[in-house]
Structures are given as structure tokens and as C-alpha cells.
Motif scaffolding. Structure first.
Motif, PDB file in Angstrom:
ATOM      1  N   VAL A 133      82.083  23.444  82.812  1.00  0.00           N
ATOM      2  CA  VAL A 133      83.162  22.735  83.514  1.00  0.00           C
ATOM      3  C   VAL A 133      84.471  22.848  82.732  1.00  0.00           C
ATOM      4  O   VAL A 133      85.546  23.024  83.321  1.00  0.00           O
ATOM      5  CB  VAL A 133      82.784  21.260  83.732  1.00  0.00           C
ATOM      6  CG1 VAL A 133      83.947  20.497  84.360  1.00  0.00           C
ATOM      7  CG2 VAL A 133      81.552  21.161  84.616  1.00  0.00           C
ATOM      8  N   GLN A 147      85.837  26.221  83.482  1.00  0.00           N
ATOM      9  CA  GLN A 147      86.320  26.302  84.867  1.00  0.00           C
ATOM     10  C   GLN A 147      87.652  25.599  85.049  1.00  0.00           C
ATOM     11  O   GLN A 147      88.480  26.013  85.877  1.00  0.00           O
ATOM     12  CB  GLN A 147      85.276  25.678  85.808  1.00  0.00           C
ATOM     13  CG  GLN A 147      84.013  26.516  85.969  1.00  0.00           C
ATOM     14  CD  GLN A 147      82.915  25.786  86.727  1.00  0.00           C
ATOM     15  OE1 GLN A 147      81.813  26.294  86.873  1.00  0.00           O
ATOM     16  NE2 GLN A 147      83.198  24.578  87.197  1.00  0.00           N
ATOM     17  N   THR A 148      87.878  24.552  84.283  1.00  0.00           N
ATOM     18  CA  THR A 148      89.123  23.780  84.397  1.00  0.00           C
ATOM     19  C   THR A 148      90.118  24.128  83.289  1.00  0.00           C
ATOM     20  O   THR A 148      91.140  23.446  83.142  1.00  0.00           O
ATOM     21  CB  THR A 148      88.816  22.273  84.356  1.00  0.00           C
ATOM     22  OG1 THR A 148      88.001  21.974  83.210  1.00  0.00           O
ATOM     23  CG2 THR A 148      88.064  21.842  85.618  1.00  0.00           C
ATOM     24  N   GLN A 150      87.085  17.752  91.103  1.00  0.00           N
ATOM     25  CA  GLN A 150      87.371  18.892  91.973  1.00  0.00           C
ATOM     26  C   GLN A 150      86.898  20.193  91.329  1.00  0.00           C
ATOM     27  O   GLN A 150      86.423  21.106  92.015  1.00  0.00           O
ATOM     28  CB  GLN A 150      88.876  18.978  92.245  1.00  0.00           C
ATOM     29  CG  GLN A 150      89.449  17.789  93.016  1.00  0.00           C
ATOM     30  CD  GLN A 150      88.909  17.703  94.430  1.00  0.00           C
ATOM     31  OE1 GLN A 150      89.028  18.652  95.198  1.00  0.00           O
ATOM     32  NE2 GLN A 150      88.316  16.572  94.764  1.00  0.00           N
ATOM     33  N   GLY A 151      87.010  20.280  90.000  1.00  0.00           N
ATOM     34  CA  GLY A 151      86.739  21.535  89.313  1.00  0.00           C
ATOM     35  C   GLY A 151      85.306  21.741  88.873  1.00  0.00           C
ATOM     36  O   GLY A 151      84.913  22.869  88.563  1.00  0.00           O
ATOM     37  N   ARG A 152      84.488  20.695  88.884  1.00  0.00           N
ATOM     38  CA  ARG A 152      83.121  20.839  88.366  1.00  0.00           C
ATOM     39  C   ARG A 152      82.180  21.502  89.376  1.00  0.00           C
ATOM     40  O   ARG A 152      81.083  21.934  89.023  1.00  0.00           O
ATOM     41  CB  ARG A 152      82.557  19.478  87.977  1.00  0.00           C
ATOM     42  CG  ARG A 152      82.250  18.558  89.147  1.00  0.00           C
ATOM     43  CD  ARG A 152      81.690  17.237  88.674  1.00  0.00           C
ATOM     44  NE  ARG A 152      81.487  16.309  89.777  1.00  0.00           N
ATOM     45  CZ  ARG A 152      80.366  16.229  90.486  1.00  0.00           C
ATOM     46  NH1 ARG A 152      79.340  17.019  90.211  1.00  0.00           N
ATOM     47  NH2 ARG A 152      80.268  15.358  91.478  1.00  0.00           N
ATOM     48  N   GLU A 153      82.599  21.584  90.641  1.00  0.00           N
ATOM     49  CA  GLU A 153      81.771  22.149  91.716  1.00  0.00           C
ATOM     50  C   GLU A 153      80.447  21.392  91.790  1.00  0.00           C
ATOM     51  O   GLU A 153      80.451  20.190  91.987  1.00  0.00           O
ATOM     52  CB  GLU A 153      81.599  23.657  91.495  1.00  0.00           C
ATOM     53  CG  GLU A 153      82.933  24.409  91.544  1.00  0.00           C
ATOM     54  CD  GLU A 153      82.818  25.871  91.254  1.00  0.00           C
ATOM     55  OE1 GLU A 153      81.731  26.326  90.819  1.00  0.00           O
ATOM     56  OE2 GLU A 153      83.820  26.589  91.450  1.00  0.00           O
ATOM     57  N   ASP A 154      79.315  22.051  91.601  1.00  0.00           N
ATOM     58  CA  ASP A 154      78.046  21.343  91.752  1.00  0.00           C
ATOM     59  C   ASP A 154      77.411  20.966  90.406  1.00  0.00           C
ATOM     60  O   ASP A 154      76.254  20.572  90.341  1.00  0.00           O
ATOM     61  CB  ASP A 154      77.060  22.193  92.562  1.00  0.00           C
ATOM     62  CG  ASP A 154      76.766  23.536  91.893  1.00  0.00           C
ATOM     63  OD1 ASP A 154      77.471  23.895  90.922  1.00  0.00           O
ATOM     64  OD2 ASP A 154      75.841  24.229  92.352  1.00  0.00           O
ATOM     65  N   THR A 155      78.173  21.079  89.319  1.00  0.00           N
ATOM     66  CA  THR A 155      77.650  20.737  87.992  1.00  0.00           C
ATOM     67  C   THR A 155      77.681  19.226  87.783  1.00  0.00           C
ATOM     68  O   THR A 155      78.721  18.594  87.986  1.00  0.00           O
ATOM     69  CB  THR A 155      78.477  21.411  86.877  1.00  0.00           C
ATOM     70  OG1 THR A 155      78.467  22.830  87.075  1.00  0.00           O
ATOM     71  CG2 THR A 155      77.895  21.084  85.508  1.00  0.00           C
TER      72      THR A 155
END
Length: 420
Positions: free
Chosen positions: A37, A40-41, A113-118
Motif C-alpha cells: 500500500v 501504491q500510494t 482509496q489507494g489500498r484497493e483490496d489490501t
């Protein structure tokens, strides 16, 4: 039941409730999820110099000392600490000040918003949220307190400018092991190759130094490279060409010595008079904090054997002034309660036990049972810290000092009692 996702206009309380329910576990060791995460962010791409601060005890006071000394030199500083006492906002400071709720809300919204499905735990959200805030404010230095252990703690995803281990003792044995060597090895996981690694423990487990040498960390060790000694007027600190005397601060001198050694190693140590001024103003909430002058009341977060030994020293100073000591203890069930009580039992005259609330809370009756095996002193039992204080304070004499301790939760309830 599905928890509704808050938005940027939701309250901080709504966000905190949501974050507590996103992950099924309070603790999940490992760095893969939180690092994914962070990448990703884009939180790991930062210009700030990050100092990782690990250790069983003393992280908060060491961080507060470093913060003060860096601010005195004009640097901007972000500090991340846990747990908080009263408000979540206590966990993140910019230049010594807490932030508005919206700063935390914006960070949590971005992460969600940025973690998606984690899935992330509450602590992992908090750690990444702090990193997001520090990146936004572009601080010169980040002081990042390690939460649990070191090697697999969420804070260990960063590339530190330097690492610190304050002390090594037994706590969180179910995660870190039941020897100082196992605990030390886990904490040494915050070291990096060719990077300053300062260790303030006075009896360093060999696993700490062995790992540091194995990876070629730039070790600076207490009682080898730097020393401190308590004097009649304060304490003496020595490292390399530095040989300074200071007045006694309100925090443990061992942690001050560690902070000074780190700054000296990084060529960031201010002049002696600046250090003296900073130390004279240092206070940390919940660390032998005086809540009342009349009657005399102190509170301390001591919740493991090492911190209890420091508390014993402070209590002994009060006894030397002729005071009787009344201890009100309330603890969490997963702590080494017997060892904590044993450390302070011979400096306490009167005991009272209180129950805490929540899933990890210990009941007063269980504390009483432990006390009965370790001391001849009778103990009273109360269903809460507040009820205990109502009854104890109504009867407290001028020759007695009340010391409330056992956990961060206990201290928070004591502080809130005086804020009512």
C-alpha cells in the motif's frame, strides 16, 4: 455487519471506528501488505530523513528529546508515537504540535482509496497515515516510533537515516519471545547496512550486536562508545570528545544519553547551553506525571518489569522525603502483572486495585490475588479507576502520595479524572 466507508467530510471518530473494523485482527505481523500500500500510494518516496526509534521502553521520551533538540536548531520535525492517551491526534506531531482532525481524515481517505483490496490493521493505517502527513508537510526529519518489536513492525518499511534501540526487556512475549536475546534480535531488525544504529540499553543482548555486525550497521553502543552517570546535581554524558554535565531532567537520563549520542553521531548535536535549555523544559505525559499537588498524586504508564524498575526509583525518592506510598494499580490482562508488582512491592505501603474496561482488561480481583502472594499489605478492590479515586482521595492524608500506574489506559483514565 458491513461497515460503511466514511468520506472526506466524515468525522475523525467515524474514520477511527471504520479503521478498527477493516481488518479482522488487531495485530498481523509482516510487511508485505503495508509495504504494498505504501508503494501504491508513493509514500516511500520522501525527502525527509527518517529516524526509526525502537525499544521496549523509552521510545516516547527519546523521541521527545530528539524532537526538542532538532527544533531548537531550526529543523522541521514530524513525530509519530503510539499509543495515545486521550486523543488520537496525540500520535502525530508536526514541530511539536498536534494536527487538526482534517489532516488525519485526508490521509486516511487517500489510503482507503489507494489500498484497493489490501486489508490493513488499525496500527498500519495509522503508520501510513503519519507518513502521508509528513510527506505532505515536507518535514526535514521524521521520528518514527516502532510499535511492536521491529523486524516485522509496519514502521520498518522505510529506509531510515538512522535507527535507535532504547532498551530491551520482556514485553509482548507471545510475539517477540521470552528471552532478552529473542526480543533483541527482533528489535535489531530496524538496523540497516552502513547506517548509524545507536543502542541505549545498558546490558545489550549479544543478538543485537551480532546482527548489527552481520549486516555492517554503523553501531554506537551504550557503555562502550558513550556513557552516562548520575551525579549529585544531575548527570554526566560522554561520547568521543564530548564530556558534558547537565542538570537532572524530568525524563530518564538513559534516554537523554541515547538521544544525544544519536545526534552527535549524525553531526546534529547543538551547543551545550542549548541542550541544557531543552532538557530543562522536557516533559512527557504519563511518565511520572504529577496530577495534583494537594493531595499529592502521580501517574505513570509502567506496565512491564523494566518500566516498573524506573518507577520504583521515583517512588523511592518520595519515600526518602518521608512520604507513605499508596499505589493504585490497574493493568491489561496480557501483561506480566506479577513481575511488575514484584518490582515495586517493597516501596509501597498501601495497595489498591482497579478493574479496566475492554477486551484486554484485567479485573481487580486477579490483581489482588497476585498481591496476596507477594506482599503482606492488605489491598482494596474497585470496579474502575474513577470509583477508586473518588474513595481514595476523600481519605488521603498529607503524609501520603498516591501513585496510579499499570498501563496507558490507566494513565488516560487518571488524567481524564482531573479534567472532569
Amino acid at each position: 455487519m458491513t461497515v460503511q466507508t466514511p468520506c472526506q467530510s466524515s468525522s475523525l471518530d467515524d474514520w477511527l471506528c471504520y479503521l478498527e473494523g477493516v481488518h479482522p485482527s488487531t495485530i498481523e505481523m509482516g510487511l508485505e501488505r503495508v509495504k504494498r500500500v505504501a508503494e501504491q500510494t508513493q509514500l516511500l518516496n520522501t525527502s525527509s530523513k527518517i529516524i526509526l526509534i525502537g525499544g521496549t521502553n523509552g521510545k516516547g521520551t527519546t523521541a521527545r528529546c530528539l524532537e526538542s533538540l532538532l527544533l531548537a536548531q531550526g529543523y522541521s520535525v514530524g513525530t509519530y508515537a503510539s499509543p495515545h492517551l486521550i486523543r488520537y491526534n496525540e500520535r502525530v506531531r508536526i514541530n511539536g504540535r498536534e494536527l487538526d482532525d482534517q489532516d488525519h481524515i485526508d490521509a486516511f481517505y487517500m489510503l482507503d482509496q489507494g489500498r484497493e483490496d489490501t486489508q490493513l490493521t488499525f496500527f498500519e493505517y495509522g503508520t501510513l497515515g503519519a507518513l502521508a502527513i509528513f510527506k505532505r508537510y515536507k518535514v526535514d526529519f521524521v521520528l518514527l516510533e516502532v510499535g511492536l518489536g521491529g523486524r516485522f513492525d509496519a514502521t520498518n518499511i522505510v529506509t531510515p537515516y538512522a535507527s535507535v534501540i532504547t532498551t530491551v526487556d520482556l514485553d509482548h512475549k507471545e510475539y517477540l519471545g521470552d528471552t532478552r536475546e529473542l526480543v533483541g534480535y527482533d528489535k535489531a531488525g530496524i538496523f540497516r547496512a552502513n547506517t548509524p544504529a545507536v543502542v541505549g540499553d545498558l546490558n545489550i543482548p549479544h543478538t543485537v550486536t551480532d546482527y548489527g555486525k552481520e549486516i555492517d550497521a554503523d553501531l554506537v553502543l551504550a557503555n562502550k562508545d558513550f556513557t552516562h552517570a548520575v551525579t549529585d546535581t544531575g548527570f554526566k554524558w560522554q561520547y568521543l570528545d564530548y564530556d558534558y554535565d547537565f542538570a537532572a531532567p524530568a525524563i530518564p537520563v538513559q534516554n537523554v544519553a541515547t538521544a544525544l549520542a544519536l545526534l552527535a553521531k549524525l553531526s546534529l548535536l547543538p551547543k551545550q547551553d542549548v541542550i541544557s535549555t531543552c532538557l530543562s523544559k522536557l516533559t512527557v505525559e504519563g511518565r511520572f506525571q504529577q496530577l495534583s499537588v494537594s493531595p499529592k498524586v502521580y501517574t505513570d504508564v509502567a506496565h512491564n518489569p523494566e518500566s516498573a524498575r524506573y518507577l520504583k526509583q521515583k517512588i523511592a525518592q518520595l519515600r526518602a522525603q518521608g512520604f507513605k506510598i499508596h499505589a493504585l494499580i490497574a493493568m491489561l490482562a496480557d501483561k506480566d502483572k506479577a513481575s511488575v508488582i514484584k518490582e515495586v512491592s517493597d516501596v509501597v505501603d498501601i495497595w489498591s486495585c482497579a478493574s479496566l474496561q475492554g477486551p484486554r482488561a484485567e479485573q481487580a480481583s486477579n490483581l489482588q490475588a497476585i498481591l496476596s502472594t507477594q506482599t503482606q499489605a492488605a489491598s482494596a478492590s474497585y470496579t474502575s479507576v474513577r470509583i477508586a479515586l473518588d474513595e481514595i482521595l476523600a481519605k488521603q492524608s498529607d503524609d501520603t502520595v498516591l501513585v496510579i500506574f499499570g498501563s496507558f489506559v490507566t494513565v488516560a483514565e487518571a488524567i481524564q479524572y482531573w479534567q472532569k
